[in-house]
Scaffold this motif. Structure first.
Motif, PDB file in Angstrom:
ATOM      1  N   THR A   1       0.843  -1.197   0.000  1.00 23.44           N
ATOM      2  CA  THR A   1       0.000   0.000   0.000  1.00 23.44           C
ATOM      3  C   THR A   1       0.880   1.249   0.000  1.00 23.44           C
ATOM      4  O   THR A   1       2.104   1.175   0.180  1.00 23.44           O
ATOM      5  N   LEU A   2       0.251   2.393  -0.179  1.00 23.02           N
ATOM      6  CA  LEU A   2       0.985   3.662  -0.197  1.00 23.02           C
ATOM      7  C   LEU A   2       1.690   3.898   1.145  1.00 23.02           C
ATOM      8  O   LEU A   2       2.844   4.356   1.182  1.00 23.02           O
ATOM      9  N   SER A   3       1.022   3.562   2.245  1.00 18.49           N
ATOM     10  CA  SER A   3       1.626   3.780   3.567  1.00 18.49           C
ATOM     11  C   SER A   3       2.850   2.895   3.764  1.00 18.49           C
ATOM     12  O   SER A   3       3.835   3.307   4.394  1.00 18.49           O
ATOM     13  N   VAL A   4       2.819   1.676   3.227  1.00 20.18           N
ATOM     14  CA  VAL A   4       3.966   0.773   3.312  1.00 20.18           C
ATOM     15  C   VAL A   4       5.144   1.348   2.536  1.00 20.18           C
ATOM     16  O   VAL A   4       6.283   1.377   3.029  1.00 20.18           O
ATOM     17  N   PHE A   5       4.875   1.828   1.328  1.00 25.61           N
ATOM     18  CA  PHE A   5       5.934   2.425   0.507  1.00 25.61           C
ATOM     19  C   PHE A   5       6.528   3.655   1.184  1.00 25.61           C
ATOM     20  O   PHE A   5       7.754   3.846   1.181  1.00 25.61           O
ATOM     21  N   MET A   6       5.677   4.482   1.768  1.00 19.83           N
ATOM     22  CA  MET A   6       6.159   5.699   2.418  1.00 19.83           C
ATOM     23  C   MET A   6       6.996   5.368   3.664  1.00 19.83           C
ATOM     24  O   MET A   6       8.004   6.025   3.936  1.00 19.83           O
ATOM     25  N   THR A   7       6.577   4.345   4.396  1.00 20.58           N
ATOM     26  CA  THR A   7       7.342   3.922   5.576  1.00 20.58           C
ATOM     27  C   THR A   7       8.717   3.406   5.177  1.00 20.58           C
ATOM     28  O   THR A   7       9.738   3.783   5.768  1.00 20.58           O
ATOM     29  N   LEU A   8       8.749   2.534   4.164  1.00 23.08           N
ATOM     30  CA  LEU A   8      10.026   1.979   3.704  1.00 23.08           C
ATOM     31  C   LEU A   8      10.936   3.088   3.174  1.00 23.08           C
ATOM     32  O   LEU A   8      12.143   3.099   3.449  1.00 23.08           O
ATOM     33  N   LEU A   9      10.363   4.001   2.427  1.00 22.34           N
ATOM     34  CA  LEU A   9      11.156   5.107   1.869  1.00 22.34           C
ATOM     35  C   LEU A   9      11.698   6.003   2.989  1.00 22.34           C
ATOM     36  O   LEU A   9      12.867   6.435   2.946  1.00 22.34           O
ATOM     37  N   GLY A  10      10.870   6.251   3.984  1.00 22.24           N
ATOM     38  CA  GLY A  10      11.313   7.058   5.121  1.00 22.24           C
ATOM     39  C   GLY A  10      12.468   6.404   5.858  1.00 22.24           C
ATOM     40  O   GLY A  10      13.441   7.066   6.246  1.00 22.24           O
ATOM     41  N   ILE A  11      12.387   5.089   6.037  1.00 25.62           N
ATOM     42  CA  ILE A  11      13.463   4.341   6.709  1.00 25.62           C
ATOM     43  C   ILE A  11      14.752   4.412   5.901  1.00 25.62           C
ATOM     44  O   ILE A  11      15.834   4.642   6.448  1.00 25.62           O
ATOM     45  N   ILE A  12      14.641   4.222   4.594  1.00 28.91           N
ATOM     46  CA  ILE A  12      15.826   4.227   3.720  1.00 28.91           C
ATOM     47  C   ILE A  12      16.504   5.592   3.711  1.00 28.91           C
ATOM     48  O   ILE A  12      17.737   5.695   3.738  1.00 28.91           O
ATOM     49  N   ILE A  13      15.710   6.651   3.697  1.00 26.31           N
ATOM     50  CA  ILE A  13      16.267   8.010   3.662  1.00 26.31           C
ATOM     51  C   ILE A  13      16.842   8.411   5.018  1.00 26.31           C
ATOM     52  O   ILE A  13      17.910   9.023   5.107  1.00 26.31           O
ATOM     53  N   LEU A  14      16.141   8.043   6.089  1.00 25.94           N
ATOM     54  CA  LEU A  14      16.518   8.514   7.422  1.00 25.94           C
ATOM     55  C   LEU A  14      17.663   7.722   8.048  1.00 25.94           C
ATOM     56  O   LEU A  14      18.439   8.277   8.844  1.00 25.94           O
ATOM     57  N   LYS A  15      17.792   6.450   7.697  1.00 27.24           N
ATOM     58  CA  LYS A  15      18.816   5.614   8.333  1.00 27.24           C
ATOM     59  C   LYS A  15      20.235   6.195   8.204  1.00 27.24           C
ATOM     60  O   LYS A  15      20.963   6.256   9.210  1.00 27.24           O
ATOM     61  N   PRO A  16      20.686   6.623   7.009  1.00 22.51           N
ATOM     62  CA  PRO A  16      22.032   7.216   6.935  1.00 22.51           C
ATOM     63  C   PRO A  16      22.190   8.458   7.808  1.00 22.51           C
ATOM     64  O   PRO A  16      23.271   8.698   8.357  1.00 22.51           O
TER      65      PRO A  16
END
Length: 425
Positions: free
Chosen positions: A299-314
């Motif tokens: 879903t859109l919320s899943v994609f946004m969560t994964l994208l947020g994790i990928i961007i924020l982790k570094p």
């Protein structure tokens, strides 16, 4: 003349015995250190994370406690001596300087405290430097061994990595690709014996793969998508490298070190409150997503969560290290790679009807991201295969590791570990 030859042979035999005994002791101690640090960190990280999940405000408090304790230890116990991570090992390689004994408790304690209190890194670099210090100390204990400092450092490091990831080949390849970059007779003897002892101890203690999975197969039709994953991972490794160096520079400009702790813990705490997956090394989040990868609904919320994790982790990793936490980019690379793999697979399946297997993409992503981040494709290959306890994906991982490495090198000529080395050359 016969007496001279006899004495020479006897001396050579005694020297070989000394090297073998020293390497075996180094291997045992390095492996014991790595295994104990792994288990004690995992145990307390699970406890603290579970408490924070049910009491969200702890996500704001725990990083401050952890970084403050590390600050106090560094100031009063270790006399303001800084930990530079794996660069300390590089410096020891290039000079006559040995790694001092205090590096063992310093990295052990600081790595442990960083992760269990939510600092978004891992214990891998702490293990590497501590294990290398064991080898460095051993070289000074026997006159014959003093000329083999680098080889014994490699022996300790290889044993620590082999035990930590239950992968003997990863230990050997890491010291060859990242540290030594050359092979000698003494290097092979010391490293193989240390790894052998470490592997035996791991077997005796029933050490198992961290992400035990059962991979059924992979398909050739997915190969173009694997290549795409390699390119994406390579680009993200550049983002990770640049982010770490950027925040380290900015935090260095903050002259009062405890102000770095306050600012860093605030950024980490707020980030964890929104994305608990970023807590510690993040391996708990990887395990959870591996278990649900085949059933997750994109879903859109899943994609946004994964994208947020990928961007924020570094960013949160960089802040952790810059604020005084102990660690490096090993665990963050594995974490980011897993989530990039899952994100890419879900995106391809939803919008391109690719019918790829998400768990395969998670595992390949781990290796691809690590390969690009430390510029060591063979290390990443065997390390990740050891992490999951499965070699089914050997071929696609091998190819994608090289794709990600070359992609990263195309846009950035250095890694976090080699930046200063190249800058001062």
């Amino acid at each position: 003349m016969p007496d001279f030859n006899t004495r020479k042979k006897k001396l050579t035999r005694l020297q070989l015995q000394t090297l073998i005994i020293a390497s075996a002791i180094i291997g045992f101690l390095a492996a014991l250190l790595a295994i104990s640090l792994k288990h004690i960190t995992e145990h307390y990280e699970d406890i603290f994370f579970a408490k924070a999940e049910t009491n969200w405000y702890l996500f704001l408090i725990l990083p401050f406690i952890g970084l403050s304790v590390i600050y106090l230890l560094r100031k009063y116990l270790f006399k303001n001596k800084e930990n530079k991570g794996i660069k300390e090992v590089f410096e020891s390689f290039k000079t006559d300087k040995s790694l001092p004994a205090y590096k063992i408790p310093s990295h052990y304690l600081n790595g442990f405290l960083t992760v269990i209190f939510g600092g978004s890194t891992g214990i891998e670099v702490s293990t590497v430097v501590s294990s290398a210090a064991i080898g460095s100390i051993a070289h000074s204990k026997e006159k014959f061994l003093r000329k083999y400092k680098n080889e014994l450092i490699c022996a300790g490091t290889a044993a620590g990595i082999a035990a930590l990831f239950t992968s003997p080949m990863a230990g050997f390849l890491f010291v060859y690709e990242v540290l030594s970059k050359k092979i000698s007779k003494v290097f092979l003897i010391a490293t193989f014996i240390a790894i052998g002892v470490a592997t035996a101890l791991s077997f005796f203690l029933h050490e198992t793969a961290l992400f035990a999975v059962n991979i059924q197969t992979w398909h050739w039709h997915a190969f173009p998508y694997f290549i795409l994953l390699g390119i994406i991972s390579g680009l993200n490794s550049v983002y990770l490298t640049k982010t770490v160096l950027f925040f380290k520079k900015k935090f260095t400009n903050i002259k009062t070190k405890y102000h770095r702790v306050i600012l860093g813990s605030a950024i980490i705490g707020i980030s964890l409150a929104f994305f608990p997956e970023l807590f510690g090394d993040g391996y708990h989040a990887i395990k959870q997503n591996i278990a649900t990868s085949s059933s997750v609904i994109p879903t859109l919320s899943v994609f946004m969560t994964l994208l947020g994790i990928i961007i924020l982790k570094p960013i949160i990793t960089s802040v952790t290290l810059s604020a005084g936490g102990d660690g490096g980019v090993f665990a963050p690379s594995i974490f980011i790679g897993a989530f990039i793999g899952l994100f890419t697979a879900l995106l391809l399946n939803k919008y391109a009807n690719a019918e790829v297997i998400p768990i395969n993409f998670m595992i390949i992503g781990m290796a691809a991201m690590l390969s690009a981040s430390i510029s060591a494709p063979f290390t990443a290959l065997f390390l990740v295969c050891g992490l999951v306890g499965d070699y089914t994906l050997f071929v696609p991982i091998l190819i994608v590791c090289f794709v990600s490495k070359f992609t990263a090198e195309r846009f950035c000529s250095y890694t976090v570990y080699t930046y200063q080395e190249k800058a001062t050359a």
